[in-house]
Design a protein around this motif. Structure first.
Motif, short mmCIF file in Angstrom:
data_model
loop_
_atom_site.label_atom_id
_atom_site.label_comp_id
_atom_site.label_asym_id
_atom_site.label_seq_id
_atom_site.Cartn_x
_atom_site.Cartn_y
_atom_site.Cartn_z
N LYS A 1 33.85 7.34 21.86
CA LYS A 1 33.99 7.19 23.31
C LYS A 1 33.22 5.97 23.81
O LYS A 1 33.67 5.26 24.72
N ASN B 1 29.25 13.11 30.06
CA ASN B 1 30.34 13.77 30.79
C ASN B 1 29.93 14.02 32.23
O ASN B 1 30.77 14.22 33.11
N LYS C 1 28.06 10.86 35.17
CA LYS C 1 29.27 10.68 34.37
C LYS C 1 29.47 9.22 34.02
O LYS C 1 29.36 8.35 34.87
N HIS C 2 29.74 8.96 32.75
CA HIS C 2 30.02 7.64 32.18
C HIS C 2 28.77 6.80 31.90
O HIS C 2 28.89 5.68 31.41
#
Length: 222
Positions: free
Chosen positions: A7, A132, A149-150
């Motif tokens: 990811k 997440n 997130k990210h």
């Protein structure tokens, strides 16, 4: 030593990470040597930026690379704030122990985001992943931190060690008695391997000015 999730590679294909593990065993550091070096480097930083202008500075590398990352989360790059504290408020690096001060000094000089950890408290392997959102850990002050997130974060088999937005954890924080230390550089898009290598080399030189027995166990750039 470092596992990078798919990811991360998909979302941040150009990001780089630097990892340096060192060992120091000398119980009486040469504080005078380090203080002389610390003052010398600080004076050089001040002389290089006699007329500071934030709007101009944030357009220059490597600050601009980090600004781009933080801007997507509507955050301000903390190393920029540290630099401004020195340049505009004459606030130097606090007395928090040579191994941590060396990291801060290199951050001010090279402007690369770095986290320091007590290697003896880490359970390998290390892993970099994309949050997440909602993951949590206890930050350097002991306060609970919730990941965005990210955002990118570093973890071991026990838990989260640091994230770009939230900084380092409390569990593996470096103290004045820590002998085995891990320095971790988050090199966002646009930061080169050469910059990371030179940054880690500066940290090593600063620490070794006080600890003549410093041993570098490994330096890796991913």
């Amino acid at each position: 030593m470092l596992e990078i999730s798919n990811k991360v590679k998909e979302m941040y294909p150009n990001i780089k990470f630097g990892v340096m593990a060192i060992n120091i065993t000398y119980s009486n550091p040469n504080k005078e040597n380090f203080l002389f070096l610390k003052n010398s480097v600080t004076e050089t930083i001040l002389k290089q930026r006699p007329e500071y202008n934030r709007q101009e500075k944030i357009k220059t590398e490597p600050i601009s690379n980090y600004i781009k990352y933080y801007k997507r989360f509507k955050k301000t790059y903390p190393v920029l704030l540290q630099l401004e504290s020195l340049l505009l408020k004459s606030k130097g690096i606090p007395d928090v122990g040579i191994t941590v001060e060396s990291m801060f000094l290199a951050e001010l000089k090279n402007l690369l985001l770095t986290a320091g950890h007590n290697l003896d408290k880490i359970e390998l392997p290390l892993k970099i992943d994309v949050a997440n959102g909602g993951e949590h850990f206890y930050g350097i002050t002991g306060k609970e931190q919730v990941l965005t997130k990210h955002d990118l974060f570093l973890s071991d088999n026990i838990g989260i060690l640091s994230s770009i937005l939230n900084g380092p954890d409390n569990r593996t924080s470096i103290t004045k008695d820590t002998k085995n230390i891990l320095y971790f550089v988050y090199g966002v898009d646009g930061i080169s391997e050469k910059q990371i290598q030179e940054h880690l080399s500066d940290i090593k030189d600063y620490v070794s000015s006080a600890f003549s027995d410093l041993k570098v166990n490994s330096i890796d750039i991913f």
